[in-house]
Design a protein around this motif. Structure first.
Motif, short mmCIF file in Angstrom:
data_model
loop_
_atom_site.label_atom_id
_atom_site.label_comp_id
_atom_site.label_asym_id
_atom_site.label_seq_id
_atom_site.Cartn_x
_atom_site.Cartn_y
_atom_site.Cartn_z
N MET A 1 -9.43 8.76 10.00
CA MET A 1 -9.26 8.67 8.54
C MET A 1 -7.95 7.96 8.22
O MET A 1 -6.89 8.34 8.72
N VAL A 2 -8.00 6.94 7.38
CA VAL A 2 -6.82 6.17 7.00
C VAL A 2 -6.33 6.65 5.63
O VAL A 2 -7.12 6.88 4.72
N ILE A 3 -5.01 6.79 5.51
CA ILE A 3 -4.40 7.09 4.22
C ILE A 3 -3.61 5.86 3.80
O ILE A 3 -2.69 5.42 4.49
N ASN A 4 -3.96 5.31 2.66
CA ASN A 4 -3.38 4.06 2.19
C ASN A 4 -2.25 4.33 1.20
O ASN A 4 -2.49 4.70 0.05
N PHE A 5 -1.01 4.13 1.66
CA PHE A 5 0.16 4.34 0.80
C PHE A 5 0.66 3.03 0.20
O PHE A 5 1.84 2.90 -0.13
N ALA A 6 -0.22 2.06 0.04
CA ALA A 6 0.17 0.74 -0.46
C ALA A 6 0.65 0.81 -1.91
O ALA A 6 0.18 1.63 -2.71
N ALA A 7 1.56 -0.11 -2.24
CA ALA A 7 2.09 -0.19 -3.60
C ALA A 7 1.15 -0.94 -4.54
O ALA A 7 1.34 -0.93 -5.75
N GLY A 8 0.16 -1.59 -4.01
CA GLY A 8 -0.81 -2.29 -4.83
C GLY A 8 -1.14 -3.67 -4.27
O GLY A 8 -0.22 -4.38 -3.89
N PRO A 9 -2.45 -3.99 -4.22
CA PRO A 9 -3.58 -3.15 -4.59
C PRO A 9 -3.57 -1.83 -3.81
O PRO A 9 -3.32 -1.82 -2.61
N ALA A 10 -3.84 -0.76 -4.53
CA ALA A 10 -3.61 0.57 -4.00
C ALA A 10 -4.92 1.32 -3.79
O ALA A 10 -6.01 0.84 -4.12
N LYS A 11 -4.76 2.51 -3.27
CA LYS A 11 -5.92 3.37 -3.01
C LYS A 11 -6.68 3.69 -4.29
O LYS A 11 -6.09 3.92 -5.34
N LEU A 12 -8.00 3.70 -4.18
CA LEU A 12 -8.87 4.14 -5.26
C LEU A 12 -9.49 5.48 -4.87
O LEU A 12 -9.67 5.77 -3.68
N ALA A 318 3.54 6.44 12.24
CA ALA A 318 2.72 6.77 11.07
C ALA A 318 1.38 6.05 11.12
O ALA A 318 0.33 6.65 10.84
N GLU A 319 1.41 4.78 11.52
CA GLU A 319 0.16 4.02 11.58
C GLU A 319 -0.76 4.57 12.65
O GLU A 319 -1.99 4.58 12.47
N ARG A 320 -0.21 5.03 13.75
CA ARG A 320 -1.05 5.64 14.80
C ARG A 320 -1.76 6.88 14.27
O ARG A 320 -2.83 7.25 14.78
N GLN A 321 -1.17 7.49 13.27
CA GLN A 321 -1.78 8.68 12.67
C GLN A 321 -2.55 8.35 11.40
O GLN A 321 -2.87 9.23 10.60
N GLY A 322 -2.84 7.07 11.21
CA GLY A 322 -3.71 6.65 10.12
C GLY A 322 -3.03 6.43 8.79
O GLY A 322 -3.71 6.33 7.76
N MET A 323 -1.71 6.35 8.77
CA MET A 323 -0.98 6.14 7.52
C MET A 323 -0.49 4.71 7.46
O MET A 323 0.38 4.31 8.23
N ILE A 324 -1.06 3.95 6.55
CA ILE A 324 -0.82 2.51 6.53
C ILE A 324 -0.07 2.06 5.27
O ILE A 324 0.01 2.77 4.28
N GLN A 325 0.49 0.85 5.36
CA GLN A 325 1.17 0.15 4.28
C GLN A 325 2.35 0.94 3.72
O GLN A 325 2.55 1.04 2.51
N LEU A 326 3.14 1.47 4.64
CA LEU A 326 4.35 2.20 4.27
C LEU A 326 5.61 1.34 4.32
O LEU A 326 6.69 1.81 3.94
N LYS A 327 5.48 0.14 4.78
CA LYS A 327 6.65 -0.73 4.88
C LYS A 327 7.16 -1.08 3.50
O LYS A 327 6.40 -1.37 2.58
N GLY A 328 8.50 -1.06 3.33
CA GLY A 328 9.10 -1.37 2.04
C GLY A 328 8.88 -2.81 1.63
O GLY A 328 8.53 -3.67 2.46
N HIS A 329 9.09 -3.10 0.36
CA HIS A 329 8.94 -4.46 -0.14
C HIS A 329 9.89 -5.39 0.61
O HIS A 329 11.01 -5.01 0.95
N ARG A 330 9.44 -6.60 0.85
CA ARG A 330 10.22 -7.56 1.66
C ARG A 330 11.61 -7.83 1.07
O ARG A 330 12.53 -8.19 1.80
N SER A 331 11.78 -7.64 -0.22
CA SER A 331 13.06 -7.94 -0.85
C SER A 331 14.10 -6.85 -0.62
O SER A 331 15.30 -7.10 -0.78
N VAL A 332 13.66 -5.64 -0.29
CA VAL A 332 14.61 -4.54 -0.11
C VAL A 332 14.51 -3.87 1.26
O VAL A 332 15.42 -3.14 1.68
N GLY A 333 13.40 -4.10 1.97
CA GLY A 333 13.24 -3.52 3.30
C GLY A 333 12.99 -2.02 3.26
O GLY A 333 12.61 -1.46 2.24
N GLY A 334 13.20 -1.38 4.40
CA GLY A 334 13.02 0.06 4.48
C GLY A 334 11.57 0.48 4.44
O GLY A 334 10.66 -0.24 4.87
N ILE A 335 11.37 1.67 3.91
CA ILE A 335 10.04 2.27 3.85
C ILE A 335 9.78 2.66 2.41
O ILE A 335 10.69 3.03 1.66
#
Length: 366
Positions: A1-12, A318-335
């Motif tokens: 099971m994947v959990i999508n923590f994306a900032a957008g397009p985001a989980k529905l 986190a990705e190995r445990q199904g948690m994706i798109q946690l990387k911070g925005h390219r302009s600020v980095g981090g998570i």
């Protein structure tokens, strides 16, 4: 099971996706997909009107406000707001508290004079209190972004103005996540792809008396008056996106309405911020506590030596445990963990568990 923590397009919401899946090739018994329907047909008109009416009910939008379904996302609205409102006095106030309001202000400079209400900063970590703002009494409008998706800064107040200058607010990344008194605003807009649907449609809520002040040469596609007169059917709208958004509106209704979303947002964000606060500095969030976003939680890991190496390890784990798109925005980095309406409390707890385990395993690295 994947959990999508994306900032957008985001989980529905999963049940919304399943409903759309079940009706994909035979929408509402028509024998065709909504993607094949004429936007002028009675079948699509029913979908369109239902979405409009459900949104009006969810936010208790007064009758003297028009709801438009437009295209071009928030970036399109950066220009549309100027074309339709700035011509009144040729100057506008911009409260820049993050990357998106900064982009909006830069866009606005092409159409008139921009007054920066708060001083420029290199890093966005707070919202200056309104008593420090330098407003122009001649402004056509005051513009701000309620939640800065990149920087994790969310307003903890609605500005109060003593004159009749309307407030324009970009609510793209926290729309329908908490109750809003629409009457305090002249214009609210929100790209759908964070909290209410797939990318491709932008909701605009505008007070009727602000319609009709457009600049000469305003493109039809960005023209509030033309869009309002045509019921957002000036051109072919993103029919599937509006259909999906309508399904999300009904899902919100079934789950406590906007107040229910607000309660869950408070719970989910507290779960993640608590891990950060109790990590003895292993995790850090740069944003002032009073304006930390409930939607987008940015954080860094480790001290000067750990940052980068530990963050890569965390993202991999986190990705190995199904948690994706946690990387911070390219302009600020981090998570960055985005906790929009469709993210459940259980999913936030799973991320909290991963963060806690990672902290316990690596707290002595530096």
């Amino acid at each position: 099971m994947v959990i999508n923590f994306a900032a957008g397009p985001a989980k529905l919401p999963e049940e919304v996706l399943k409903e759309a899946q079940a009706n994909l090739i035979n929408c509402n018994g028509t024998g065709i997909s909504v993607m094949e329907m004429s936007h002028r047909s009675a079948n699509y008109a029913a979908i369109h009107e239902k979405a409009l009416n459900d949104l009006r009910e969810l936010l208790n939008i007064p009758s003297n406000y028009k709801i438009l379904f437009m295209q071009g996302g928030g970036t399109g609205q950066f220009a549309a707001v100027c074309y339709n409102l700035m011509g009144r006095t040729n100057v506008a106030d911009y409260v820049v508290t993050g990357s998106w309001s900064a982009k909006a202000a830069k866009e606005a400079e092409q159409y008139g004079k921009v007054n920066l209400v708060v001083p420029k900063v290199k890093k966005y970590t707070t919202v200056p209190t309104q008593d420090t703002w330098k407003l122009d009494p001649n402004a056509s409008y005051v513009y701000y972004c309620d939640n800065e998706t990149v920087d994790g800064v969310e307003f903890d107040f609605v500005p109060v103005l003593t004159n009749d200058v309307p407030i324009v607010c970009d609510m793209s990344s926290n729309f329908l996540s908490r109750p809003v008194d629409v009457t305090k605003f002249g214009v609210i807009f929100a790209g759908a792809q964070k909290n209410i649907g797939p990318a491709g449609v932008t909701v605009v809520i505008i007070r009727e008396d602000l319609i009709g002040h457009h600049m000469k040469g305003t493109p039809s596609i960005l023209h509030f008056e033309k869009m309002a007169k045509s019921d957002s059917l000036l051109n072919t709208p993103p029919t599937f996106c509006i259909y999906m958004m309508g399904l999300v509106f009904k899902w919100i209704e079934r789950n406590g309405g906007v107040s229910g979303m607000a309660k869950m947002a408070a719970v989910k964000s507290k779960i993640i911020y608590d891990v950060i606060e109790h990590s003895n500095g292993f995790y850090s969030c740069p944003v002032e506590k009073r304006v930390r976003s409930r939607m987008n939680v940015p954080f860094r890991i480790g001290g000067a030596e750990g940052v980068g190496v530990l963050e890569k390890e965390f993202l991999s784990q986190a990705e190995r445990q199904g948690m994706i798109q946690l990387k911070g925005h390219r302009s600020v980095g981090g998570i960055r963990a985005s906790l929009y309406n469709a993210i459940t409390v259980a999913e936030a707890e799973q991320l909290s568990d991963v963060m806690t385990d990672f902290y316990l395993s690596n707290k002595n690295t530096n």
